[in-house]
Design an enzyme around this catalytic site. Structure first.
Site, PDB file in Angstrom:
ATOM      1  N   ARG A 227       0.860  -1.184   0.000  1.00 12.61           N
ATOM      2  CA  ARG A 227       0.000   0.000   0.000  1.00 12.61           C
ATOM      3  C   ARG A 227       0.899   1.237   0.000  1.00 12.61           C
ATOM      4  O   ARG A 227       1.907   1.277   0.709  1.00 12.61           O
ATOM      5  CB  ARG A 227      -0.888   0.036   1.250  1.00 12.61           C
ATOM      6  CG  ARG A 227      -2.020  -0.984   1.249  1.00 12.61           C
ATOM      7  CD  ARG A 227      -3.085  -0.678   0.182  1.00 12.61           C
ATOM      8  NE  ARG A 227      -4.196  -1.612   0.198  1.00 12.61           N
ATOM      9  CZ  ARG A 227      -4.287  -2.719  -0.535  1.00 12.61           C
ATOM     10  NH1 ARG A 227      -3.302  -3.041  -1.368  1.00 12.61           N
ATOM     11  NH2 ARG A 227      -5.351  -3.497  -0.464  1.00 12.61           N
ATOM     12  N   GLU A 256      -3.048   6.968  -5.375  1.00 11.79           N
ATOM     13  CA  GLU A 256      -3.279   6.343  -6.686  1.00 11.79           C
ATOM     14  C   GLU A 256      -4.731   6.509  -7.150  1.00 11.79           C
ATOM     15  O   GLU A 256      -5.626   6.590  -6.294  1.00 11.79           O
ATOM     16  CB  GLU A 256      -2.889   4.852  -6.626  1.00 11.79           C
ATOM     17  CG  GLU A 256      -3.701   4.033  -5.652  1.00 11.79           C
ATOM     18  CD  GLU A 256      -3.152   2.620  -5.495  1.00 11.79           C
ATOM     19  OE1 GLU A 256      -1.929   2.453  -5.336  1.00 11.79           O
ATOM     20  OE2 GLU A 256      -3.986   1.694  -5.528  1.00 11.79           O
ATOM     21  N   HIS A 274      -1.155  -0.724  -9.825  1.00 10.26           N
ATOM     22  CA  HIS A 274      -1.788  -1.565  -8.790  1.00 10.26           C
ATOM     23  C   HIS A 274      -2.317  -2.860  -9.438  1.00 10.26           C
ATOM     24  O   HIS A 274      -3.522  -3.135  -9.417  1.00 10.26           O
ATOM     25  CB  HIS A 274      -2.915  -0.817  -8.068  1.00 10.26           C
ATOM     26  CG  HIS A 274      -3.249  -1.432  -6.742  1.00 10.26           C
ATOM     27  ND1 HIS A 274      -3.636  -0.716  -5.646  1.00 10.26           N
ATOM     28  CD2 HIS A 274      -3.229  -2.739  -6.316  1.00 10.26           C
ATOM     29  CE1 HIS A 274      -3.857  -1.530  -4.626  1.00 10.26           C
ATOM     30  NE2 HIS A 274      -3.615  -2.771  -5.008  1.00 10.26           N
TER      31      HIS A 274
HETATM   32  P1  NDP Z   1      -0.553 -11.392   5.745  1.00  8.26           P
HETATM   33  O1  NDP Z   1      -1.452 -10.953   6.834  1.00  8.26           O
HETATM   34  O2  NDP Z   1      -0.443 -12.849   5.449  1.00  8.26           O
HETATM   35  O3  NDP Z   1       0.930 -10.866   6.016  1.00  8.26           O
HETATM   36  C1  NDP Z   1       1.179  -9.588   6.472  1.00  8.26           C
HETATM   37  C2  NDP Z   1       2.591  -9.527   7.044  1.00  8.26           C
HETATM   38  O4  NDP Z   1       2.825  -8.189   7.459  1.00  8.26           O
HETATM   39  C3  NDP Z   1       2.805 -10.422   8.239  1.00  8.26           C
HETATM   40  O5  NDP Z   1       3.998 -11.128   8.050  1.00  8.26           O
HETATM   41  C4  NDP Z   1       2.928  -9.468   9.427  1.00  8.26           C
HETATM   42  O6  NDP Z   1       3.934  -9.965  10.308  1.00  8.26           O
HETATM   43  C5  NDP Z   1       3.384  -8.172   8.770  1.00  8.26           C
HETATM   44  N1  NDP Z   1       2.867  -7.008   9.498  1.00  8.26           N
HETATM   45  C6  NDP Z   1       1.584  -6.726   9.796  1.00  8.26           C
HETATM   46  N2  NDP Z   1       1.504  -5.578  10.504  1.00  8.26           N
HETATM   47  C7  NDP Z   1       2.763  -5.141  10.649  1.00  8.26           C
HETATM   48  C8  NDP Z   1       3.339  -4.018  11.302  1.00  8.26           C
HETATM   49  N3  NDP Z   1       2.581  -3.121  11.942  1.00  8.26           N
HETATM   50  N4  NDP Z   1       4.678  -3.867  11.256  1.00  8.26           N
HETATM   51  C9  NDP Z   1       5.434  -4.775  10.610  1.00  8.26           C
HETATM   52  N5  NDP Z   1       4.956  -5.862   9.983  1.00  8.26           N
HETATM   53  C10 NDP Z   1       3.634  -6.043  10.006  1.00  8.26           C
HETATM   54  O7  NDP Z   1      -1.018 -10.577   4.466  1.00  8.26           O
HETATM   55  P2  NDP Z   1      -0.853 -10.961   2.922  1.00  8.26           P
HETATM   56  O8  NDP Z   1       0.523 -11.441   2.691  1.00  8.26           O
HETATM   57  O9  NDP Z   1      -1.984 -11.811   2.492  1.00  8.26           O
HETATM   58  O10 NDP Z   1      -1.068  -9.499   2.251  1.00  8.26           O
HETATM   59  C11 NDP Z   1      -0.235  -8.417   2.615  1.00  8.26           C
HETATM   60  C12 NDP Z   1      -0.734  -7.123   2.001  1.00  8.26           C
HETATM   61  O11 NDP Z   1      -0.427  -7.088   0.627  1.00  8.26           O
HETATM   62  C13 NDP Z   1      -2.233  -6.887   2.035  1.00  8.26           C
HETATM   63  O12 NDP Z   1      -2.660  -6.415   3.294  1.00  8.26           O
HETATM   64  C14 NDP Z   1      -2.435  -5.878   0.936  1.00  8.26           C
HETATM   65  O13 NDP Z   1      -2.397  -4.565   1.425  1.00  8.26           O
HETATM   66  C15 NDP Z   1      -1.230  -6.097   0.011  1.00  8.26           C
HETATM   67  N6  NDP Z   1      -1.662  -6.584  -1.305  1.00  8.26           N
HETATM   68  C16 NDP Z   1      -1.372  -5.857  -2.431  1.00  8.26           C
HETATM   69  C17 NDP Z   1      -1.791  -6.293  -3.672  1.00  8.26           C
HETATM   70  C18 NDP Z   1      -1.491  -5.534  -4.917  1.00  8.26           C
HETATM   71  O14 NDP Z   1      -2.249  -5.629  -5.878  1.00  8.26           O
HETATM   72  N7  NDP Z   1      -0.400  -4.805  -5.000  1.00  8.26           N
HETATM   73  C19 NDP Z   1      -2.599  -7.511  -3.837  1.00  8.26           C
HETATM   74  C20 NDP Z   1      -2.783  -8.228  -2.593  1.00  8.26           C
HETATM   75  C21 NDP Z   1      -2.343  -7.763  -1.389  1.00  8.26           C
HETATM   76  P3  NDP Z   1       3.850  -9.762  11.893  1.00  8.26           P
HETATM   77  O15 NDP Z   1       2.441 -10.109  12.286  1.00  8.26           O
HETATM   78  O16 NDP Z   1       4.887 -10.665  12.438  1.00  8.26           O
HETATM   79  O17 NDP Z   1       4.174  -8.311  12.101  1.00  8.26           O
END
Ligand code: NDP
Length: 308
Positions: A227, A256, A274
């Site tokens: 994002r 965006e 995106h």
């Molecule tokens: P997951 O929930 O599986 O993974 C998210 C990761 O982010 C976890 O490893 C978590 O680790 C980490 N995380 C969450 N909050 C924090 C924080 N505050 N600080 C540091 N690390 C953090 O999500 P997905 O992999 O399924 O998706 C991730 C993101 O990708 C989505 O939320 C979306 O915004 C984006 N996305 C973008 C797309 C695009 O078209 N470009 C398409 C699909 C998704 P931990 O809990 O250990 O902190």
């Protein structure tokens, strides 16, 4: 049949499938949304499509579920939904491969100058340039992943196949074979590539700060497929302009589909609209997942992919 409010864009195949199970109320097509809601609000039990805030929830007294098309749900006020006992669902996992594939594609494009070389050849400049400019490469480089979640792991797997050395930053040490950093700036200093694939929203707002970007440095590359809100965009643009950051590959932006002209004109960036999950197969599967969640919720009282 239960009634579902369509509050924003959904792909046609998702709407077709949803229409086989539910009556659809197309607020996305209504000229006067307020009037549309005044007429239909009390009939609605589910919502899908678009951004859903507390104000909309308050207008729908019988709302029970919000089925988001996408794994990221920063477009929905989840706290407000929780407070009103409304279930929120998303579409995890089925898009992992598509997003990871685009991530590696952007990295290779940036490392190997694919868009610029393509332009050079297409514009007939190859004969005057004679030899292709030398570039960096992924093999042997260090990759740091901000957010080693479902998609992050799919990125890591593909980057391993490219002979990259993997580390990650997140709130939890996952005790796996990759190197864990509990300090993002320290990881940025250690790596050549920073891939951002964590959720948007308050918890990650401007997490990739001017300090992190500076730590990545003039030979570093920033890749954002998560994002736009996660990166301090003005700081990133300034660093790219001043040669303090080597390059950036970006699928997402703060505002965006708009972005500052400076960013569009920089030579050391690769830009993408995106498009992370935008493959036909993946979007079709995401649409089916949205409908599966609605059907499961109304049939059994339990959604398949609740976010809380
Ligand atoms: P997951 O929930 O599986 O993974 C998210 C990761 O982010 C976890 O490893 C978590 O680790 C980490 N995380 C969450 N909050 C924090 C924080 N505050 N600080 C540091 N690390 C953090 O999500 P997905 O992999 O399924 O998706 C991730 C993101 O990708 C989505 O939320 C979306 O915004 C984006 N996305 C973008 C797309 C695009 O078209 N470009 C398409 C699909 C998704 P931990 O809990 O250990 O902190």
């Amino acid at each position: 049949m239960k009634n579902i409010l369509i509050a924003g864009h959904l792909p046609q195949d998702c709407l077709n499938l949803m229409g086989q199970h539910f009556s659809l109320y197309r607020m996305d097509h209504a000229d006067n949304k307020e009037q549309f809601l005044a007429e239909h609000a009390h009939e609605i039990e589910g919502v899908s499509g678009g951004a859903i805030d507390a104000a909309l929830m308050d207008k729908l007294p019988n709302l029970k579920i919000i089925a988001n098309f996408g794994v990221g749900y920063d477009n929905i006020d989840v706290e407000a939904a929780k407070a009103r006992n409304i279930v929120v669902t998303n579409t995890p996992n089925r898009l992992n491969a598509a997003v990871a594939e685009l991530t590696l594609g952007l990295m290779i494009a940036l490392a190997r100058r694919i868009p610029k070389n393509h332009e050079m050849v297409r514009n007939g400049h190859w004969p005057s340039v004679k030899r292709a400019p030398l570039t960096g490469q992924l093999a042997g480089a260090k990759l740091g992943i901000l957010g080693l979640g479902r998609i992050g792991k799919a990125v890591a797997k593909r980057a391993e196949a490219c002979d990259m050395e993997i580390s990650y930053f997140g709130r939890t040490d996952q005790q796996n074979d990759y190197l864990y950093f509990d300090d993002l700036t320290a990881m940025a200093r250690h790596v050549d590539w920073l891939v951002i694939i964590a959720p948007g929203g308050e918890g990650t707002d401007k997490l990739v700060s001017a300090e992190v970007i500076e730590a990545l440095g003039p030979d570093g590359h920033l890749v954002n497929v998560a994002r736009g809100s996660i990166v301090d965009e003005p700081a990133m643009i300034a660093a790219l302009e001043q040669g303090k950051l080597g390059g950036a590959a970006l699928d997402v932006f703060e505002n965006e589909p708009h972005m500052p002209d400076t960013l569009r004109n920089l030579p050391n960036v690769v830009l993408s609209p995106h498009a992370g999950s935008a493959t036909r197969v993946t979007r079709q599967q995401m649409g089916a997942q949205v409908v599966d969640n609605l059907v499961a919720f109304f049939d059994t009282g339990k959604a398949l992919d609740p976010v809380t």
